[in-house]
Design a protein around this motif. Structure first.
Motif, short mmCIF file in Angstrom:
data_model
loop_
_atom_site.label_atom_id
_atom_site.label_comp_id
_atom_site.label_asym_id
_atom_site.label_seq_id
_atom_site.Cartn_x
_atom_site.Cartn_y
_atom_site.Cartn_z
N HIS A 5 2.05 2.73 2.70
CA HIS A 5 1.70 3.44 3.98
C HIS A 5 1.67 2.45 5.04
O HIS A 5 1.22 1.40 4.96
CB HIS A 5 0.52 4.44 3.85
N HIS A 7 -8.38 4.77 3.25
CA HIS A 7 -8.00 4.89 2.04
C HIS A 7 -8.41 6.10 1.27
O HIS A 7 -9.86 6.18 1.32
CB HIS A 7 -7.81 3.78 1.04
N HIS A 40 -0.21 1.13 8.48
CA HIS A 40 -1.40 0.77 9.09
C HIS A 40 -1.44 0.83 10.57
O HIS A 40 -0.42 0.50 11.26
CB HIS A 40 -2.03 -0.67 8.68
N HIS A 71 -7.61 1.26 8.65
CA HIS A 71 -7.20 2.49 8.19
C HIS A 71 -8.10 2.93 6.94
O HIS A 71 -9.06 2.28 6.76
CB HIS A 71 -5.86 2.20 7.59
N HIS A 89 0.79 -1.02 -0.06
CA HIS A 89 -0.03 0.06 0.14
C HIS A 89 0.88 1.29 -0.12
O HIS A 89 0.45 2.40 -0.41
CB HIS A 89 -0.77 0.16 1.24
ZN ZN Z 1 -3.71 0.35 3.18
#
Ligand code: ZN
Length: 164
Positions: A154, A164, A156, A162, A152
């Motif tokens: 990034h 998006h 979590h 999380h 991803h």
């Molecule tokens: Zn993610």
């Protein structure tokens, strides 16, 4: 192995911070929950990301970040646009951020610099552009990113939740 994991590319790092300007005025700080980020992805300002390399949980440090490694130098003067360029419901207050598109069609953040009658002054510079940033940092945790986080790009949260 008793060594703590050190921050590097692919680390998920939590840290508390206080950001002050050169006059010692607090501009921003983590409240309650520490800030969480995936190292090496440019999610935090470059100078701070670089300063975190090699740090371990429990480390505390102060880092002075120049504008070039922070939010950049101020480049352009605010531009006047008509109030009608914004949605009627938009909250047009100094410091509010909006996303527009540049001529190449890419998202471009803008900030409201001021409002005068039906004219809105928009600034393409981040509000902290041109500022030397003084960070007080405490590293809370360092762990390796999961495969999903790497995919991803990034970090979590602690509970896998999380947006998006
Ligand atoms: Zn993610």
């Amino acid at each position: 192995m008793t060594d703590s994991l050190a921050v590097g590319d692919g680390s998920v790092v939590e840290f508390h911070y206080t950001l002050k300007d050169s006059m010692g005025t607090t501009l921003d700080k983590s409240e309650g929950e520490p800030l969480l980020y995936l190292h090496g992805t440019g999610q935090i300002v470059a100078g701070l990301e670089r300063a975190l390399i090699g740090k371990v949980a429990g480390d505390a440090f102060t880092e002075v970040v120049q504008p070039e490694d922070g939010y950049g130098r101020r480049t352009e003067q605010p531009q006047a646009v008509p109030r009608s360029a914004f949605p009627a419901t938009a909250k047009l207050e100094r410091g509010e951020q909006f996303l527009t598109r540049n001529p190449a069609g890419q998202p471009q953040p803008i900030w409201i610099a001021g409002v005068s009658g039906d004219t809105v002054f928009v600034d393409f510079n981040h509000p902290l552009a041109g500022q030397t940033l003084h960070f007080d940092v405490v590293v809370v945790s360092v762990r390796a990113a999961t495969a999903e986080e790497k995919a991803h790009g990034h970090a979590h949260g602690a509970h896998g939740h999380h947006h998006h």
